[in-house]
Motif scaffolding. Structure first.
Motif, PDB file in Angstrom:
ATOM      1  N   SER B 182       7.810  -2.415  10.182  1.00 58.31           N
ATOM      2  CA  SER B 182       7.085  -3.282   9.251  1.00 58.31           C
ATOM      3  C   SER B 182       6.700  -2.462   8.028  1.00 58.31           C
ATOM      4  O   SER B 182       6.618  -1.230   8.103  1.00 58.31           O
ATOM      5  CB  SER B 182       5.846  -3.870   9.927  1.00 58.31           C
ATOM      6  N   ALA B 183       6.481  -3.124   6.909  1.00 59.98           N
ATOM      7  CA  ALA B 183       6.130  -2.407   5.673  1.00 59.98           C
ATOM      8  C   ALA B 183       4.628  -2.516   5.440  1.00 59.98           C
ATOM      9  O   ALA B 183       4.068  -3.613   5.480  1.00 59.98           O
ATOM     10  CB  ALA B 183       6.885  -3.003   4.502  1.00 59.98           C
ATOM     11  N   THR B 184       3.981  -1.408   5.238  1.00 61.29           N
ATOM     12  CA  THR B 184       2.528  -1.408   5.035  1.00 61.29           C
ATOM     13  C   THR B 184       2.167  -1.053   3.599  1.00 61.29           C
ATOM     14  O   THR B 184       1.134  -1.491   3.093  1.00 61.29           O
ATOM     15  CB  THR B 184       1.859  -0.397   5.990  1.00 61.29           C
ATOM     16  N   ILE B 185       2.957  -0.220   2.961  1.00 58.38           N
ATOM     17  CA  ILE B 185       2.689   0.148   1.561  1.00 58.38           C
ATOM     18  C   ILE B 185       3.949  -0.090   0.725  1.00 58.38           C
ATOM     19  O   ILE B 185       5.022  -0.326   1.270  1.00 58.38           O
ATOM     20  CB  ILE B 185       2.206   1.610   1.404  1.00 58.38           C
ATOM     21  N   GLY B 186       3.780  -0.034  -0.581  1.00 59.79           N
ATOM     22  CA  GLY B 186       4.901  -0.303  -1.477  1.00 59.79           C
ATOM     23  C   GLY B 186       5.656   0.966  -1.844  1.00 59.79           C
ATOM     24  O   GLY B 186       5.198   2.073  -1.553  1.00 59.79           O
ATOM     25  N   PRO B 187       6.808   0.805  -2.517  1.00 60.69           N
ATOM     26  CA  PRO B 187       7.548   1.967  -3.006  1.00 60.69           C
ATOM     27  C   PRO B 187       6.933   2.417  -4.330  1.00 60.69           C
ATOM     28  O   PRO B 187       7.582   2.421  -5.361  1.00 60.69           O
ATOM     29  CB  PRO B 187       8.956   1.411  -3.219  1.00 60.69           C
ATOM     30  N   ASN B 188       5.676   2.762  -4.268  1.00 60.93           N
ATOM     31  CA  ASN B 188       4.855   3.004  -5.465  1.00 60.93           C
ATOM     32  C   ASN B 188       5.507   4.007  -6.410  1.00 60.93           C
ATOM     33  O   ASN B 188       6.185   4.917  -5.966  1.00 60.93           O
ATOM     34  CB  ASN B 188       3.479   3.480  -5.019  1.00 60.93           C
ATOM     35  N   CYS B 189       5.263   3.841  -7.686  1.00 64.41           N
ATOM     36  CA  CYS B 189       6.013   4.654  -8.652  1.00 64.41           C
ATOM     37  C   CYS B 189       5.159   5.765  -9.268  1.00 64.41           C
ATOM     38  O   CYS B 189       3.923   5.704  -9.280  1.00 64.41           O
ATOM     39  CB  CYS B 189       6.593   3.773  -9.746  1.00 64.41           C
TER      40      CYS B 189
END
Lengths: 385, 385
Positions: B182-189
């Motif tokens: 599952s995805a909990t955080i984003g592919p933050n930039c």
């Protein structure tokens, strides 16, 4: 000697701080127990013999012992002989103290004056914390510093005072750019620590897949290394740690992304500080490294009153990610270290590989210091920290 | 329409800023040329039609056109329809202005008041630069912000004034932890820019292997994606972009290292700012995103007088790394963008995929705006920026 579990997976500093579900250490060789007080006593005796003052000796020994306590053996007792050799050759100066070159309300430029890295690091992080407490952020760069060991030590120094701490250091050029066959920058490290009420977030990582310590460890254990860790002299990935050690060419984590992160760290630590950087840093320890380091402290109280609650919620959400296998939960950065600390507390002593202890027999002999005493029957005694 | 080269490799924001030797774009589909002034005119017409004031319209259109000029098509004209839709639904406010909640000499906490991300970003970076010019460092966090597009836009804003700029933003949770499903955080930039005399170092990257835009692009082109980019709903790597888009589960770059970097970015941007973070950020654009962003400016003049010379030397050393193949030199972050800018200057117009232009025919019709005019014979006219 008691053959005990050897935490091989923890030795490489690249593993520090990740919530990778590494299995508990498996028996792969001979390990002996040493009481924590005894390890500290030996380190102090050695340092005093090369002329370090008692107050500095206490600080350095605590730093090295805590690295081993957290399972970060690459930066613990293992490093002592390099420190002793650098002190004896004058590459790190026994009586040096870091000094401030220039400063503003939120920044400082520090000259490490070739003092041992831990002394420079403690000085700089304390300065950053002081500045953060008045200006919200403290940004300190140090030049003429020495190897500073476990980066999370300094970041945690800010975290225990309720601040967020971030620390970086450059290192000798042993990491290749993708599609390259030479190393231009090092697998520079980054640590970030912050404390909530229930959770600690303690990240400590290098930008390479694994570090040189992991290769050395595989070599000692006569093991192959997986492809993608390191290359031979031609820049081709190799499974043979001896070939990889001869070339010192590590692969960056995440390809270009790891390489670019490492370049940003070197830009801030090396280029901005006035220290050495990239291929200016000597690979062969034939001259003082003159490393650069960055220490940042940030006071969340300047931004939010309920930062700790939000941090706990954030950490809880990460931990509650659905794991691919139920038996293998998602771990926060720093959880492995916590597990190792519990492991050491159960043993009531530090487990050191016999190869390491043999090395320090020779060091003890050369320095006329009492060798490390093993905790044969005494392993029930209580750990002192 | 002229079938022209389509820079497919540049569309994913994950590729921005790396010195990956991506081959020059290959002909894979239909692309048409649009003069830069015409693209700008169309963007301005659309924005004015939804009620944005002329001064803001100029700023936003410049921002979107420059993203396309740099080859970062995912954050250029392509984003316009999302911005228009968010402005119409009130998720981004037409007349909002960012305000300062609290500040010190070196930090500021900004409320974006749901203004468009580029307006919040410009405001915050200008504030950070001002603080850095007096205190050495400026650290600004924004809450209630909107999608802010190409992060290097803001970092470069600091760089052109002789400072180092660093920018981060969190994003919707579409990135999995390793061994998770599952995805909990984003592919933050993260973006970092700094200018020397001869070199620019312009890094702009996400923490995932590739971003959602790259999956969409593969889907449009009916192509497979490589294993390791994204997973299906079961958390297993997939080669089918349609399955990957349905699950929105991206793999982090460098495994745990990418994931941890992303977590640090979310901690600073989301948790510290008071914005949404991790799984609090809505995935489905059914409510305002309330993103958090961090803007850091650092003035090297407070540390060294010869920073630019050292930076040029550092960049030269990286470029001079020995490549695995002589035809494939090591590139600095930002060099690909420079190559794309030259490519656009040769074309004297921006190459847009026909699928994108078709989409904007419908948008023009709905908003009663003159559709985008293609640069048939006019492609020899001089680009205006």
């Amino acid at each position: 000697m008691l053959p005990l579990l050897r935490p091989a997976q923890w030795l490489g500093s690249c593993f520090r701080g990740y919530h990778m579900p590494v299995p508990f250490p498996q028996q792969r060789g001979e390990t002996s127990l040493v009481l924590v007080d005894e390890a500290r006593r030996f380190i102090q005796d050695c340092l005093m013999r090369v002329g370090v003052s008692p107050s500095k000796v206490r600080c350095i020994s605590e730093f090295l012992v805590v690295a081993d306590y957290r399972g970060n053996f690459g930066h613990g007792l293992n490093r002592l002989d390099v420190y002793l050799s650098d002190l004896q050759r004058g590459y790190a100066k026994v009586d040096a103290e870091p000094t401030v070159i220039s400063e503003t309300v939120a920044t400082a430029h520090v000259n490490g004056n070739s003092a041992l890295g831990v002394l420079v690091g403690n000085f700089c992080m304390d300065l950053a914390v002081k500045k953060a407490q008045s200006a919200g952020i403290g940004f300190v760069v140090a030049r003429e510093s020495h190897h500073f060991g476990m980066a999370s030590w300094y970041a945690f120094r800010a975290a225990v005072q309720g601040l967020a701490g971030m620390v970086m250091s450059n290192s000798a050029p042993t990491m290749m750019a993708p599609n390259s066959k030479s190393a231009t920058i090092g697998p520079n490290c980054l640590a970030f620590c912050v404390k909530g009420k229930d959770y600690h977030f303690v990240l400590d990582m290098a930008a390479s897949m694994r570090d040189i310590g992991a290769l050395e460890w595989a070599c000692i254990n006569d093991e192959y290394i997986p492809h993608g860790w390191a290359a031979n002299k031609g820049g081709i990935s190799t499974c043979f740690p001896n070939l990889a050690l001869r070339s010192s060419l590590l692969f960056p984590a995440g390809g270009h992304k790891g390489y670019c992160m490492s370049a940003v760290i070197d830009l801030l630590c090396g280029v901005l500080s006035g220290a050495q950087y990239a291929t200016h840093i000597p690979l062969d320890q034939s001259q003082p490294a003159n490393l650069g380091q960055v220490f940042i402290a940030l006071d969340p109280a300047f931004f939010l009153p309920n930062f700790m609650e939000r941090l706990d919620d954030f950490c809880g959400r990460i931990q509650n990610s659905q794991p691919a296998e139920e038996s293998n939960p998602i771990r926060l950065p720093g959880e492995l270290e916590r597990m190792h600390m519990n492991y050491v507390e159960d043993l009531r002593a530090l487990p050191y590989p016999n190869t390491l202890l043999t090395k320090y027999k020779d060091v003890a002999f050369k320095l006329c210091v009492k060798p490390i005493e093993l905790a044969f029957e005494r392993c029930q005694s209580k750990k002192s920290f």
